[in-house]
Write a protein that holds these residues in place. Structure first.
Motif, PDB file in Angstrom:
ATOM      1  N   ALA A 190      -3.674   3.250   0.227  1.00  0.00           N
ATOM      2  CA  ALA A 190      -4.366   2.407  -0.744  1.00  0.00           C
ATOM      3  C   ALA A 190      -3.369   1.528  -1.476  1.00  0.00           C
ATOM      4  N   ASP A 191      -3.847   0.413  -1.962  1.00  0.00           N
ATOM      5  CA  ASP A 191      -3.064  -0.488  -2.791  1.00  0.00           C
ATOM      6  C   ASP A 191      -3.182   0.005  -4.239  1.00  0.00           C
ATOM      7  N   ARG A 205     -15.606   3.855  -0.373  1.00  0.00           N
ATOM      8  CA  ARG A 205     -14.165   3.831  -0.087  1.00  0.00           C
ATOM      9  C   ARG A 205     -13.409   4.286  -1.326  1.00  0.00           C
ATOM     10  N   PHE A 206     -13.687   3.609  -2.451  1.00  0.00           N
ATOM     11  CA  PHE A 206     -13.089   3.972  -3.733  1.00  0.00           C
ATOM     12  C   PHE A 206     -14.165   3.889  -4.799  1.00  0.00           C
ATOM     13  N   ALA A 208       0.845  -1.193   0.000  1.00  0.00           N
ATOM     14  CA  ALA A 208       0.000   0.000   0.000  1.00  0.00           C
ATOM     15  C   ALA A 208       0.883   1.246   0.000  1.00  0.00           C
ATOM     16  N   LEU A 242      -6.392   0.010  -7.081  1.00  0.00           N
ATOM     17  CA  LEU A 242      -6.924   1.203  -7.745  1.00  0.00           C
ATOM     18  C   LEU A 242      -6.860   1.050  -9.259  1.00  0.00           C
TER      19      LEU A 242
END
Length: 183
Positions: free
Chosen positions: A39-40, A115-116, A3, A44
């Motif tokens: 975030a990873d 979240r995303f 991440a 994404l």
């Protein structure tokens, strides 16, 4: 891949006062604090790819403007990707955007916190951000599903670029809709 921390920089513009014979007017500034999100990057990237694939499923016989969205909700313990595409109708008011279709599908499963969220406007990839950004209604609907307490990290909105050198433009709801309506 590990991440990474994504830093959305603070934005500050002071209010301005305009003096006229008809009175004083205030031009509103904006203050958006810096936000940090872990975030990873592979997740994404994959989310943007899923949004682009969802755009291919759009029903757009009138505008021919394909939009796809993919969302991961923060309150989904399984972290599932939920997709949506824009679906047009001859009665234009019945048309629903891809972003709203994805969010409504997530809400129908009981989830309430983005979240995303990735979106892809397949027919304007490579164009300027304003040609790839969500419409005003979608921005307001997104705001409804953004946690007011972002202490666990801001909800990221990824806008597909279509550019081989950049996966997505990253924003948050405050940058998309700084004066959105809230109760």
């Amino acid at each position: 891949m590990a991440a990474i921390e994504i830093v959305l920089p603070a934005v500050e513009a002071e209010d301005r006062v305009v003096e006229t014979a008809a009175g004083r007017f205030r031009v509103a500034g904006v203050r958006i604090p810096e936000k940090r999100v872990t975030a990873d990057p592979e997740l994404l990237r994959d989310l943007v790819k899923v949004a682009r694939a969802a755009a291919a499923k759009a029903h757009v016989p009138y505008s021919h403007f394909h939009v796809g969205a993919a969302v991961i909700m923060a309150d989904d313990p399984e972290g599932r990707i939920i997709t949506g595409a824009n679906i047009e109708n001859a009665s234009y008011g019945a048309t629903v955007c891809g972003e709203r279709n994805a969010l409504h599908a997530a809400a129908a499963k009981g989830f309430r916190k983005i979240r995303f969220l990735a979106l892809s406007t397949a027919d304007s990839l490579g164009g300027p951000l304003q040609e790839r950004s969500p419409c005003g209604i979608c921005r307001q609907v997104m705001r409804e599903f953004i946690d007011r307490d972002e202490s666990g990290g801001a909800a990221l909105i990824l806008i597909d670029t279509g550019d081989a050198n950049f996966t997505a433009d990253i924003v948050d709801i405050d940058r998309l809709l700084p004066y959105g309506f809230r109760l």
